[in-house]
Design a protein around this motif. Structure first.
Motif, PDB file in Angstrom:
ATOM      1  N   GLN A   1       0.806  -1.224   0.000  1.00 18.64           N
ATOM      2  CA  GLN A   1       0.000   0.000   0.000  1.00 18.64           C
ATOM      3  C   GLN A   1       0.837   1.271   0.000  1.00 18.64           C
ATOM      4  N   LEU A   2       2.132   1.159  -0.041  1.00 20.92           N
ATOM      5  CA  LEU A   2       3.029   2.302   0.134  1.00 20.92           C
ATOM      6  C   LEU A   2       2.715   3.458  -0.816  1.00 20.92           C
ATOM      7  N   THR A   3       2.410   3.162  -2.041  1.00 22.76           N
ATOM      8  CA  THR A   3       2.141   4.236  -3.011  1.00 22.76           C
ATOM      9  C   THR A   3       0.770   4.866  -2.803  1.00 22.76           C
ATOM     10  N   ARG A   4      -0.065   4.247  -1.973  1.00 21.64           N
ATOM     11  CA  ARG A   4      -1.420   4.764  -1.752  1.00 21.64           C
ATOM     12  C   ARG A   4      -1.555   5.558  -0.449  1.00 21.64           C
ATOM     13  N   ILE A   5      -0.501   5.618   0.344  1.00 20.44           N
ATOM     14  CA  ILE A   5      -0.554   6.346   1.617  1.00 20.44           C
ATOM     15  C   ILE A   5      -0.654   7.841   1.300  1.00 20.44           C
ATOM     16  N   ARG A   6      -1.745   8.464   1.754  1.00 17.83           N
ATOM     17  CA  ARG A   6      -1.994   9.889   1.452  1.00 17.83           C
ATOM     18  C   ARG A   6      -1.433  10.810   2.524  1.00 17.83           C
ATOM     19  N   GLN A   7      -1.409  10.324   3.754  1.00 12.34           N
ATOM     20  CA  GLN A   7      -0.913  11.155   4.859  1.00 12.34           C
ATOM     21  C   GLN A   7       0.291  10.457   5.500  1.00 12.34           C
ATOM     22  N   PRO A   8       1.471  10.681   4.942  1.00  9.63           N
ATOM     23  CA  PRO A   8       2.672  10.003   5.449  1.00  9.63           C
ATOM     24  C   PRO A   8       2.939  10.254   6.932  1.00  9.63           C
ATOM     25  N   GLU A   9       2.534  11.397   7.459  1.00  9.13           N
ATOM     26  CA  GLU A   9       2.785  11.681   8.875  1.00  9.13           C
ATOM     27  C   GLU A   9       1.878  10.859   9.789  1.00  9.13           C
ATOM     28  N   SER A  10       0.855  10.232   9.233  1.00  5.29           N
ATOM     29  CA  SER A  10      -0.035   9.362  10.008  1.00  5.29           C
ATOM     30  C   SER A  10       0.342   7.889   9.836  1.00  5.29           C
ATOM     31  N   LEU A  11       1.552   7.652   9.342  1.00  7.77           N
ATOM     32  CA  LEU A  11       1.981   6.280   9.079  1.00  7.77           C
ATOM     33  C   LEU A  11       1.970   5.430  10.349  1.00  7.77           C
ATOM     34  N   GLY A  12       2.356   5.991  11.472  1.00  2.86           N
ATOM     35  CA  GLY A  12       2.345   5.244  12.739  1.00  2.86           C
ATOM     36  C   GLY A  12       0.944   4.739  13.070  1.00  2.86           C
ATOM     37  N   ALA A  13      -0.052   5.588  12.902  1.00  2.00           N
ATOM     38  CA  ALA A  13      -1.440   5.185  13.168  1.00  2.00           C
ATOM     39  C   ALA A  13      -1.889   4.124  12.172  1.00  2.00           C
ATOM     40  N   TRP A  14      -1.463   4.274  10.914  1.00  2.00           N
ATOM     41  CA  TRP A  14      -1.810   3.288   9.896  1.00  2.00           C
ATOM     42  C   TRP A  14      -1.216   1.921  10.263  1.00  2.00           C
ATOM     43  N   LEU A  15       0.025   1.908  10.703  1.00  2.00           N
ATOM     44  CA  LEU A  15       0.682   0.657  11.089  1.00  2.00           C
ATOM     45  C   LEU A  15      -0.012   0.023  12.307  1.00  2.00           C
TER      46      LEU A  15
END
Length: 176
Positions: free
Chosen positions: A57-71
């Motif tokens: 999904q890396l290319t679909r992440i829209r808010q990179p700063e919310s990556l921790g929450a996504w993980l």
């Protein structure tokens, strides 16, 4: 250290920032399945699946700063899936039959042993047959009760039983 945005933009343009992401979030991702009290193996599976989902999904992440929450969300979903799957599994020790039924081999061996015993017993004289049957089926009877049932002296019950058992053993050995 690069921000999530820089790492993701670098990834999209061909510069790998994967190691930086793993270093940054590894402990966080591990903490989720462990908080579900999953076994080490199950937690490792969740950890791996979470990173695999991120790679997909890396290319679909829209808010990179919310990556921790996504993980965290992804690891939580993976952990819940493992917990649900484990709830449907029946542990191997519960597959053991409740009763201790004999195996077919046990039945065959016991049947053969009984057949040989009865064949040998039937070749003994009637007095020995009766005495050994009483001894086998009613061991709680006293010598006096056995003597009365068979019409013999109390003092001869023990000696007669010993002779009858010896004769039975010989017959069984002859069958081998």
């Amino acid at each position: 250290m690069d921000s999530n945005t820089e790492v993701l933009l670098g990834w999209r343009s061909g510069v790998s920032g994967w190691d930086a992401l793993v270093d940054r979030y590894s402990r966080l991702v591990w903490s989720v399945p462990r908080s579900f009290r999953l076994s080490h193996a199950d937690a490792a599976d969740v950890y791996q699946c979470t990173w695999l989902c991120l790679a997909e999904q890396l290319t679909r992440i829209r808010q990179p700063e919310s990556l921790g929450a996504w993980l965290i969300r992804t690891a939580t979903r993976q952990s819940i899936a493992v917990v649900r799957a484990r709830g449907r599994e029946v542990p191997l020790d519960r597959w053991e039959p409740e009763s201790t039924l004999p195996t077919p081999e046990d039945v065959a061996v016991a049947g053969d042993r009984q057949r040989r015993l009865w064949t040998a017993l039937m070749t003994l004289n009637e007095r020995c047959q009766r005495l050994l049957c009483i001894a086998a089926h009613s061991p709680e009877l006293s010598y006096a009760q056995v003597a009365e049932a068979l019409g013999m002296k109390v003092t001869s019950v023990g000696q007669t039983r010993t002779r009858c058992l010896a004769a039975l053993r010989r017959k069984l050995e002859d069958q081998r």
